[in-house]
Design a protein around this motif. Structure first.
Motif, short mmCIF file in Angstrom:
data_model
loop_
_atom_site.label_atom_id
_atom_site.label_comp_id
_atom_site.label_asym_id
_atom_site.label_seq_id
_atom_site.Cartn_x
_atom_site.Cartn_y
_atom_site.Cartn_z
N GLY A 80 -17.40 -9.72 -24.72
CA GLY A 80 -18.01 -10.90 -24.13
C GLY A 80 -17.71 -10.94 -22.65
N PHE A 81 -18.39 -11.80 -21.93
CA PHE A 81 -18.20 -11.91 -20.49
C PHE A 81 -17.06 -12.87 -20.16
N ILE A 82 -16.36 -12.57 -19.09
CA ILE A 82 -15.27 -13.42 -18.62
C ILE A 82 -15.81 -14.79 -18.19
N GLY A 83 -16.91 -14.76 -17.49
CA GLY A 83 -17.49 -15.99 -16.97
C GLY A 83 -18.98 -15.87 -16.82
N HIS A 84 -19.53 -16.78 -16.05
CA HIS A 84 -20.98 -16.86 -15.88
C HIS A 84 -21.28 -17.05 -14.40
N LEU A 85 -22.24 -16.27 -13.90
CA LEU A 85 -22.62 -16.32 -12.50
C LEU A 85 -24.06 -16.80 -12.39
#
Length: 592
Positions: free
Chosen positions: A132-137
């Motif tokens: 999964g992704f660490i965060g969202h940009l």
């Protein structure tokens, strides 16, 4: 009495087997499911990975690492225990607190940089990778330009099970609000939480690999490309058939012209002798640099055996998505144990060609691939160590690999060389070689060495060009290659095309009264490696989003080594095919 004992022993064995079957479910007695954190890295740089705990995230006071296999270490895995408390078939509906973290400005900048570079994480649950992704940009607009950074502080685990086995698992952030890191004041305290949902499934434990392949975190680009393979097969078979038919007709005409039984016609032929028969006293003149020549044949034979072994093992199902780095480990071990093949072939050919210093030949053979590989690896590993990535091999693994070569690879090369030297007979050329070499006439440009290398390299490359994209997408992308049967067919096609083209080019060279076919056969087919490298450059710049010094070094360095292996393998196939052909045509003509 003995019969009763045998019956009793059989019953005990049966009971033990039954107990073993009962113990197969991992969570029958211990309901705790261990979640390992593994690595993080930029999404578009698949080989630039870092340990998960290098980020300022939730971590235990004492980090405990999992014991890893050689293949896992080579694959960049660095698994460690996490704080997630998950029990088998026990849902966690509400947000359960994982930890509280108080961030400084420096740690927030690390997170912001990771999210901007699209960092993703990888956990491992029951040998199932969870990503999964660490965060969202969020980025868009021109005036004004939007650039917002969010961190996912909650993860929801979806775990599928069948009876007492875990079949599939993933994480999602759906219906969860991320935490904005823009304009955050420090110290900033965040609460990380998680939830768990267990779902039954009818998929059996033996088929869970299919579930994992069909539901990957990464986009699916590998499709069943039967039409492309059939197209390649048709083209290749037409090419091989064309070469075989033309060569058969031409050779039949040559044999009829050269094997003149009438004495008067034979005298006429001697006065106007031309073509490949006229160089019969030079065609078996041994090439210069016999030591290097034989070493190439030895290492090429070793890699042919290694590639065949890897493909057969893959087709037997020994490599699957749950065995991290199994192919890497198998390749390392097979390389060490197939070293005897390189020693045997090199020393055997060297002895047949009249070579004397066989010890130097064995040392050159053992270093022909190992030395370039070590130099490339040393540069890449040094840069990876400076970056702090998991691609930098630990000292213990380096010592293990060196010991594998020093105590297994090199001794087997020497042992194979001893057997090859002792069992080498005479070269047994069908024609006598004169002491004075014949003058070689000039040839037009389309019969030059460069033209032969271009043709001999491009045609084998065209046979694998369709499959090459999928291979690159596997090695330098996120794909899981499973079509090993197709790959084995393409491998066979590649070797067949190489042999046929080499025979045709050797015939054209001999017909031009040029007897220096030995090294020409090596480079004509070996030049396929150059075309593969050119395609690799095209793939890097046009088909991938890789960037950065480390990723570029790894791609160029290891791709160059792969192309070098292509050169060694195809050069070996080309030479032995040409040698067989040259022996055949000179045995079947009548000599003066």
């Amino acid at each position: 009495m003995h019969l009763l004992r045998i019956t009793h022993i059989s019953k005990v064995i049966a009971d033990l087997e039954q107990i073993n079957e009962i113990r197969q479910p991992l969570y029958y007695y211990n309901p705790k499911v261990t979640v390992y954190v593994n690595k993080v890295g930029p999404y578009f740089n698949p080989h630039e990975t870092y340990h998960y705990y290098q980020l300022p995230v939730c971590r235990p006071e004492k980090i405990e690492h999992k014991s890893l296999t050689l293949g896992e270490v080579l694959d960049g895995d660095r698994m460690a225990h996490s704080l997630y408390d998950i029990k088998f078939r026990t849902d966690v509906q509400s947000k359960k607190v994982l930890c509280n973290v108080k961030y400084t400005e420096k740690e927030l900048n690390i997170l912001r940089s990771a999210i901007e570079d699209l960092y993703y994480f990888e956990f491992v649950l029951d040998d199932i990778p969870i990503r999964g992704f660490i965060g969202h940009l969020e980025e868009g607009g021109f005036l004004p330009h939007n650039h917002k950074i969010y961190l996912w502080a909650h993860l929801h685990f979806n775990i599928e099970y069948n009876k007492d086995h875990i079949i599939y698992a993933n994480v999602t952030t759906k219906d969860q609000l991320p935490i904005s890191l823009d304009g955050a004041t420090t110290p900033m305290e965040l609460v990380f939480t998680y939830s768990v949902k267990w779902m039954p499934t009818d998929l059996s434990y033996a088929e869970r690999g299919t579930r994992l392949r069909d539901n990957s975190f990464f986009p699916k680009n590998l499709e069943i490309h039967w039409l492309s393979i059939i197209n390649s097969l048709v083209l290749v078979f037409l090419l091989i058939g064309f070469v075989v038919i033309i060569m058969t007709r031409v050779l039949k005409s040559d044999f009829a012209r050269y094997n003149i039984e009438d004495e008067e016609d034979a005298d006429d032929l001697d006065s106007d002798d031309n073509g490949w028969k006229i160089i019969r006293t030079d065609v078996f003149r041994f090439p210069p640099n016999k030591n290097l020549f034989c070493a190439i044949l030895g290492v090429g034979s070793q890699f042919l055996a290694l590639a065949t072994g890897i493909l057969l093992m893959a087709m037997a199902g020994m490599f699957n998505v749950h065995r991290h780095g199994a192919i890497n480990a198998a390749a390392v071990v097979l390389y060490a144990f197939t070293s005897s093949i390189s020693g045997y072939v090199a020393a055997n050919m060297f002895k047949k060609m009249g070579g004397e210093n066989w010890v130097w030949n064995i040392n050159l053979t053992s270093a022909l691939f190992a030395l370039p590989f070590f130099l490339v690896w040393a540069v890449i590993n040094t840069v990876a160590w400076a970056y702090g990535t998991t691609r930098a091999l630990p000292a213990s693994t380096v010592i293990l690999l060196m010991a594998l070569w020093v105590f297994i690879g090199y001794p087997l090369t020497v042992l194979g060389g001893i057997f090859g030297k002792n069992y080498a007979g005479s070269f047994a050329a069908p024609c006598r070689t004169k002491n004075i070499a014949r003058e070689i006439p000039s040839v037009p440009w389309y019969r030059s060495a460069v033209a032969h290398c271009a043709i001999g390299g491009f045609l084998p490359f065209s046979a694998i060009s369709v499959e090459l994209y999928y291979i690159f997408a596997t090695l330098w992308g996120r794909e899981q290659y499973t079509l090993f049967g197709i790959l084995f067919v393409v491998y066979g096609i590649l070797l067949s095309v190489t042999a046929c083209i080499s025979i045709a080019l050797t015939y054209f060279q001999l017909s031009a009264e040029d007897y220096r076919w030995w090294w020409r056969s090596i480079f004509s087919a070996g030049s396929t490696g150059i075309f593969v490298f050119l395609y690799a450059l095209f793939y890097y710049y046009k088909r991938s989003n890789m960037s950065g010094l480390l990723q570029t070094l790894e791609f160029l360095g290891y791709t160059a080594l792969t192309c070098y292996v292509f050169f060694l393998m195809l050069a070996t196939v080309s030479f032995f095919a040409s040698l067989k052909f040259v022996r055949y045509i000179y045995v079947n003509i009548k000599m003066d």
